[in-house]
Design a protein around this motif. Structure first.
Motif, PDB file in Angstrom:
ATOM      1  N   ALA A  10       0.702  -1.251  -0.088  1.00 53.57           N
ATOM      2  CA  ALA A  10       0.048  -0.147  -0.057  1.00 53.57           C
ATOM      3  C   ALA A  10       0.722   1.040  -0.091  1.00 53.57           C
ATOM      4  O   ALA A  10       2.033   1.291   0.476  1.00 53.57           O
ATOM      5  N   SER A  11       0.458   2.251  -0.522  1.00 52.47           N
ATOM      6  CA  SER A  11       1.025   3.564  -0.348  1.00 52.47           C
ATOM      7  C   SER A  11       1.386   3.812   1.248  1.00 52.47           C
ATOM      8  O   SER A  11       0.534   3.562   1.956  1.00 52.47           O
ATOM      9  N   GLY A  12       2.465   4.801   1.332  1.00 49.34           N
ATOM     10  CA  GLY A  12       2.829   4.985   2.750  1.00 49.34           C
ATOM     11  C   GLY A  12       3.699   4.263   3.464  1.00 49.34           C
ATOM     12  O   GLY A  12       3.705   4.189   4.563  1.00 49.34           O
ATOM     13  N   SER A  13       4.716   3.695   2.544  1.00 51.82           N
ATOM     14  CA  SER A  13       5.508   2.864   3.291  1.00 51.82           C
ATOM     15  C   SER A  13       6.518   3.381   4.271  1.00 51.82           C
ATOM     16  O   SER A  13       7.180   2.965   5.222  1.00 51.82           O
ATOM     17  N   ILE A  14       6.548   4.971   4.122  1.00 54.97           N
ATOM     18  CA  ILE A  14       7.503   5.629   5.111  1.00 54.97           C
ATOM     19  C   ILE A  14       6.895   5.338   6.593  1.00 54.97           C
ATOM     20  O   ILE A  14       7.754   5.381   7.371  1.00 54.97           O
ATOM     21  N   ILE A  15       5.467   5.192   6.770  1.00 59.36           N
ATOM     22  CA  ILE A  15       5.049   4.907   7.916  1.00 59.36           C
ATOM     23  C   ILE A  15       5.553   3.677   8.624  1.00 59.36           C
ATOM     24  O   ILE A  15       6.242   3.848   9.727  1.00 59.36           O
ATOM     25  N   VAL A  41      10.910   2.263  -2.949  1.00 62.70           N
ATOM     26  CA  VAL A  41      11.739   2.693  -3.964  1.00 62.70           C
ATOM     27  C   VAL A  41      11.269   3.797  -4.650  1.00 62.70           C
ATOM     28  O   VAL A  41      11.689   4.792  -4.744  1.00 62.70           O
ATOM     29  N   TYR A  42       9.799   3.701  -4.784  1.00 61.83           N
ATOM     30  CA  TYR A  42       9.002   4.708  -5.586  1.00 61.83           C
ATOM     31  C   TYR A  42       8.612   5.943  -4.700  1.00 61.83           C
ATOM     32  O   TYR A  42       8.791   7.159  -4.985  1.00 61.83           O
ATOM     33  N   GLU A  43       8.382   5.531  -3.507  1.00 63.58           N
ATOM     34  CA  GLU A  43       7.987   6.680  -2.574  1.00 63.58           C
ATOM     35  C   GLU A  43       9.043   7.324  -1.484  1.00 63.58           C
ATOM     36  O   GLU A  43       8.934   8.548  -0.760  1.00 63.58           O
ATOM     37  N   THR A  44      10.161   6.600  -1.413  1.00 64.37           N
ATOM     38  CA  THR A  44      11.009   6.965  -0.474  1.00 64.37           C
ATOM     39  C   THR A  44      12.609   6.980  -0.967  1.00 64.37           C
ATOM     40  O   THR A  44      12.690   6.579  -1.931  1.00 64.37           O
ATOM     41  N   SER A  45      13.535   7.486  -0.209  1.00 64.24           N
ATOM     42  CA  SER A  45      14.870   7.143  -0.581  1.00 64.24           C
ATOM     43  C   SER A  45      15.592   6.513   0.037  1.00 64.24           C
ATOM     44  O   SER A  45      16.803   6.213   0.109  1.00 64.24           O
ATOM     45  N   TYR A  46      14.956   5.468   1.027  1.00 66.23           N
ATOM     46  CA  TYR A  46      15.537   4.555   1.777  1.00 66.23           C
ATOM     47  C   TYR A  46      15.883   3.171   0.716  1.00 66.23           C
ATOM     48  O   TYR A  46      15.227   2.743  -0.056  1.00 66.23           O
ATOM     49  N   LYS A  47      17.065   2.651   0.981  1.00 60.16           N
ATOM     50  CA  LYS A  47      17.460   1.491   0.401  1.00 60.16           C
ATOM     51  C   LYS A  47      17.145   0.313   1.408  1.00 60.16           C
ATOM     52  O   LYS A  47      17.030   0.441   2.565  1.00 60.16           O
ATOM     53  N   GLU A  48      16.953  -0.776   0.673  1.00 62.69           N
ATOM     54  CA  GLU A  48      16.701  -2.126   1.266  1.00 62.69           C
ATOM     55  C   GLU A  48      17.757  -2.333   2.759  1.00 62.69           C
ATOM     56  O   GLU A  48      17.330  -2.805   3.889  1.00 62.69           O
ATOM     57  N   GLU A  49      18.822  -1.970   2.504  1.00 62.53           N
ATOM     58  CA  GLU A  49      19.954  -2.164   3.351  1.00 62.53           C
ATOM     59  C   GLU A  49      19.801  -1.125   4.349  1.00 62.53           C
ATOM     60  O   GLU A  49      20.048  -1.577   5.786  1.00 62.53           O
ATOM     61  N   ASP A  50      19.331  -0.039   4.101  1.00 61.09           N
ATOM     62  CA  ASP A  50      18.933   1.046   5.413  1.00 61.09           C
ATOM     63  C   ASP A  50      18.037   0.598   6.341  1.00 61.09           C
ATOM     64  O   ASP A  50      17.999   0.202   7.543  1.00 61.09           O
TER      65      ASP A  50
END
Ligand SMILES: Cc1cc2nc3c(=O)[nH]c(=O)nc-3n(C[C@H](O)[C@H](O)[C@H](O)COP(=O)(O)O)c2cc1C
Length: 183
Positions: A10-15, A41-50
């Motif tokens: 869902a949208s809102g992965s930053i939550i 990837v689409y909504e944030t600048s976080y990498k899976e490693e972070d």
């Protein structure tokens, strides 16, 4: 606390990510759905490693032969944030076809705390009925709705408020939002 966090597509992965940042000091396992990886990837600048560095253990949603898929593995709470309508509806119907829905089925049968953060609008009667069925089972339905009366200045304020509400439900103290001071 021993906590399992699921992040779905869902949208809102930053939550979900900010929740992980605020659960430092707890034993947190994370399950990422395949679509969640794309949305991050689409909504944030976080990498899976972070994200991996924020948790004790990370699981693929395809894994089923893992400890947390069994009711014998104890945990205090499952939080799915954000929760897609697909995952929510599967859980309400008892479908356990991936690790997130399996852990939810286990949590429900074992009477453990489950918090869902469903993101969609508007909501169909199918989803509303499924939410109602889950709420009757004791699941906390915590949609990411802002507290407009706290006058959020930006999206970060809104996300902090939602994460704060999740922590409130878990009984974990925080300073993510100030309570309403009254008039
Ligand atoms: C950019 C994008 C945004 C999406 N946002 C939502 C959403 O807010 N809520 C939702 O229920 N599904 C949303 N979806 C659809 C889900 O990703 C899709 O239903 C998926 O099958 C959910 O599977 P999962 O719960 O296993 O991640 C979105 C898809 C994309 C590509």
């Amino acid at each position: 606390m021993k906590i399992i966090v699921g992040i779905t597509g869902a949208s809102g992965s930053i939550i979900g990510i900010k929740l992980l940042e605020n659960l430092k000091g707890h034993e947190v396992s994370l399950i990422l759905s395949e679509n969640a990886k794309k949305i991050i990837v689409y909504e944030t600048s976080y990498k899976e490693e972070d994200i991996r560095n924020l948790v004790s253990k990370i699981y693929s949603n395809k894994e089923m032969d893992v400890d947390i898929a069994s009711g014998t593995t104890k945990f205090d709470a499952l939080i799915i944030a954000p929760c897609s309508m697909s995952t929510l509806s599967k859980i309400a119907c008892g479908i356990a076809d991936n690790l997130i829905t399996r852990v939810a089925a286990v949590a429900l049968k074992e009477g453990r705390k489950v918090i869902l953060v469903p993101r969609e609008t508007p909501l169909s009667s199918i989803v509303l009925r499924n939410m109602y069925e889950l709420a009757k089972l004791g699941v906390v339905i915590l949609p990411p709705i802002p507290a407009f009366y706290l006058k959020p200045k930006n999206l970060e304020d809104v996300v902090n408020y939602i994460v704060g509400k999740i922590l409130d439900t878990l009984g974990i103290g925080h300073r993510l939002y100030e309570s309403y001071p009254g008039q």
